[in-house]
Design a protein around this motif. Structure first.
Motif, PDB file in Angstrom:
ATOM      1  N   LEU A  31      65.473  99.252   7.917  1.00 27.40           N
ATOM      2  CA  LEU A  31      66.700  99.662   8.612  1.00 27.40           C
ATOM      3  C   LEU A  31      68.064  99.153   7.687  1.00 27.40           C
ATOM      4  O   LEU A  31      67.676  97.789   7.413  1.00 27.40           O
ATOM      5  N   PRO A  32      69.197  99.527   7.718  1.00 26.88           N
ATOM      6  CA  PRO A  32      70.334  99.320   6.972  1.00 26.88           C
ATOM      7  C   PRO A  32      70.697  97.828   7.472  1.00 26.88           C
ATOM      8  O   PRO A  32      70.282  97.389   8.888  1.00 26.88           O
ATOM      9  N   SER A  33      71.570  97.028   6.922  1.00 25.79           N
ATOM     10  CA  SER A  33      72.140  95.823   7.831  1.00 25.79           C
ATOM     11  C   SER A  33      72.655  95.934   9.042  1.00 25.79           C
ATOM     12  O   SER A  33      73.347  97.116   9.310  1.00 25.79           O
ATOM     13  N   GLY A  34      72.593  95.018   9.713  1.00 21.50           N
ATOM     14  CA  GLY A  34      73.332  94.924  11.198  1.00 21.50           C
ATOM     15  C   GLY A  34      72.587  95.107  12.416  1.00 21.50           C
ATOM     16  O   GLY A  34      72.790  95.035  13.298  1.00 21.50           O
ATOM     17  N   TYR A  35      71.223  95.487  12.267  1.00 17.61           N
ATOM     18  CA  TYR A  35      70.325  95.718  13.279  1.00 17.61           C
ATOM     19  C   TYR A  35      69.689  94.550  13.877  1.00 17.61           C
ATOM     20  O   TYR A  35      69.356  94.405  14.914  1.00 17.61           O
ATOM     21  N   ALA A  36      69.603  93.453  13.091  1.00 11.18           N
ATOM     22  CA  ALA A  36      68.708  92.343  13.358  1.00 11.18           C
ATOM     23  C   ALA A  36      69.233  91.643  14.616  1.00 11.18           C
ATOM     24  O   ALA A  36      68.811  91.178  15.769  1.00 11.18           O
ATOM     25  N   LEU A  37      70.864  91.511  14.730  1.00 12.95           N
ATOM     26  CA  LEU A  37      71.555  91.123  15.804  1.00 12.95           C
ATOM     27  C   LEU A  37      71.326  91.844  17.051  1.00 12.95           C
ATOM     28  O   LEU A  37      71.177  91.388  18.166  1.00 12.95           O
ATOM     29  N   LEU A  38      71.307  93.213  16.892  1.00 16.81           N
ATOM     30  CA  LEU A  38      71.087  94.068  18.200  1.00 16.81           C
ATOM     31  C   LEU A  38      69.685  93.846  18.589  1.00 16.81           C
ATOM     32  O   LEU A  38      69.612  94.113  19.831  1.00 16.81           O
ATOM     33  N   PHE A  39      68.778  93.370  17.917  1.00 22.19           N
ATOM     34  CA  PHE A  39      67.414  93.308  18.360  1.00 22.19           C
ATOM     35  C   PHE A  39      67.078  91.542  18.974  1.00 22.19           C
ATOM     36  O   PHE A  39      66.080  91.342  19.036  1.00 22.19           O
ATOM     37  N   GLY A  40      68.242  90.983  18.618  1.00 27.86           N
ATOM     38  CA  GLY A  40      68.391  89.610  19.203  1.00 27.86           C
ATOM     39  C   GLY A  40      67.486  88.469  18.206  1.00 27.86           C
ATOM     40  O   GLY A  40      67.376  87.499  18.468  1.00 27.86           O
ATOM     41  N   ARG A  41      68.034  88.825  16.855  1.00 33.75           N
ATOM     42  CA  ARG A  41      67.636  88.098  15.722  1.00 33.75           C
ATOM     43  C   ARG A  41      68.635  87.855  14.942  1.00 33.75           C
ATOM     44  O   ARG A  41      69.590  88.656  14.682  1.00 33.75           O
ATOM     45  N   ALA A  42      68.622  86.688  14.316  1.00 38.21           N
ATOM     46  CA  ALA A  42      69.734  86.160  13.474  1.00 38.21           C
ATOM     47  C   ALA A  42      69.596  87.120  12.101  1.00 38.21           C
ATOM     48  O   ALA A  42      68.296  87.552  11.948  1.00 38.21           O
ATOM     49  N   GLU A  43      70.539  87.513  11.518  1.00 41.00           N
ATOM     50  CA  GLU A  43      70.387  88.209  10.360  1.00 41.00           C
ATOM     51  C   GLU A  43      71.029  87.199   9.355  1.00 41.00           C
ATOM     52  O   GLU A  43      72.376  87.197   9.126  1.00 41.00           O
ATOM     53  N   LEU A  44      70.158  87.090   8.217  1.00 37.63           N
ATOM     54  CA  LEU A  44      70.487  86.006   7.095  1.00 37.63           C
ATOM     55  C   LEU A  44      70.685  86.917   6.070  1.00 37.63           C
ATOM     56  O   LEU A  44      70.013  87.871   5.789  1.00 37.63           O
ATOM     57  N   VAL A  45      71.930  86.792   5.404  1.00 33.54           N
ATOM     58  CA  VAL A  45      72.235  87.578   4.213  1.00 33.54           C
ATOM     59  C   VAL A  45      72.336  86.498   2.835  1.00 33.54           C
ATOM     60  O   VAL A  45      72.876  85.565   2.997  1.00 33.54           O
ATOM     61  N   GLN A  46      71.859  87.148   1.672  1.00 36.27           N
ATOM     62  CA  GLN A  46      72.102  86.410   0.669  1.00 36.27           C
ATOM     63  C   GLN A  46      73.628  86.309  -0.137  1.00 36.27           C
ATOM     64  O   GLN A  46      74.139  87.328  -0.032  1.00 36.27           O
TER      65      GLN A  46
END
Length: 131
Positions: A114-129
Motif C-alpha cells: 500500500l502507499p504511505s499513510g496506512y500504517a497508522l490506520l492499522f495501529g502501527r508507527a510509520e517510519l519514513v526515511q
C-alpha cells in the motif's frame, strides 16, 4: 473470531454507542479496504476475517489506482458523508481489529504493497526515511 465478536470489539474500542453504529463502520471500512488490496494478500486477509466481514471486503473490485492513507480516509468520508475526523476514527478503529486478525506477517506484506499513510490506520508507527 466470529463476526459478532468482531463487532463487539470494534464497538468497545471505538466507543460506539450501539452495535449498529459499529457494524456500519465495519462494512464501510472493509468495503473501502477491498478497493485497495489485491493479489495474494487480498485472498489471505479474506480467509482470516469472519465470513460476513470477508464478503464485504471481497465484494469490492480493487481500484486501478491506489490511494494514500489520507486519500483513503477522504474517499471513505465522501462515500459515507462523514467528516475527515470521524472517518479517520472509524477507519483506525476497524483497521486495528483487522490488523489483529491478519497477524504481523500478513499485515507487513499488506503495508508494503500500500502507499504511505496506512500504517497508522492499522495501529502501527510509520517510519519514513529522511530525504
Amino acid at each position: 473470531m466470529t463476526f459478532e465478536e468482531m463487532l463487539e470489539r470494534v464497538r468497545y474500542e471505538g466507543a460506539y454507542p450501539t452495535r449498529a453504529r459499529a457494524e456500519e463502520s465495519v462494512h464501510a471500512v472493509l468495503a473501502a479496504l477491498g478497493r485497495q488490496i489485491s493479489g495474494d494478500e487480498r485472498v489471505e486477509l479474506a480467509a482470516r476475517l469472519p465470513q460476513q466481514a470477508a464478503r464485504t471486503f471481497t465484494a469490492e473490485i480493487p481500484a486501478t489506482e491506489s490511494l494514500t492513507g489520507w486519500g483513503f480516509v477522504k474517499d471513505l468520508a465522501s462515500r459515507t458523508g462523514g467528516t475527515a475526523a470521524t472517518t479517520r476514527w472509524d477507519a483506525g478503529t476497524v483497521l486495528r481489529v483487522v490488523a489483529q486478525l491478519a497477524g504481523e506477517e500478513l499485515l507487513s506484506r499488506i503495508l508494503a504493497r500500500l502507499p504511505s499513510g496506512y500504517a497508522l490506520l492499522f495501529g502501527r508507527a510509520e517510519l519514513v526515511q529522511a530525504a
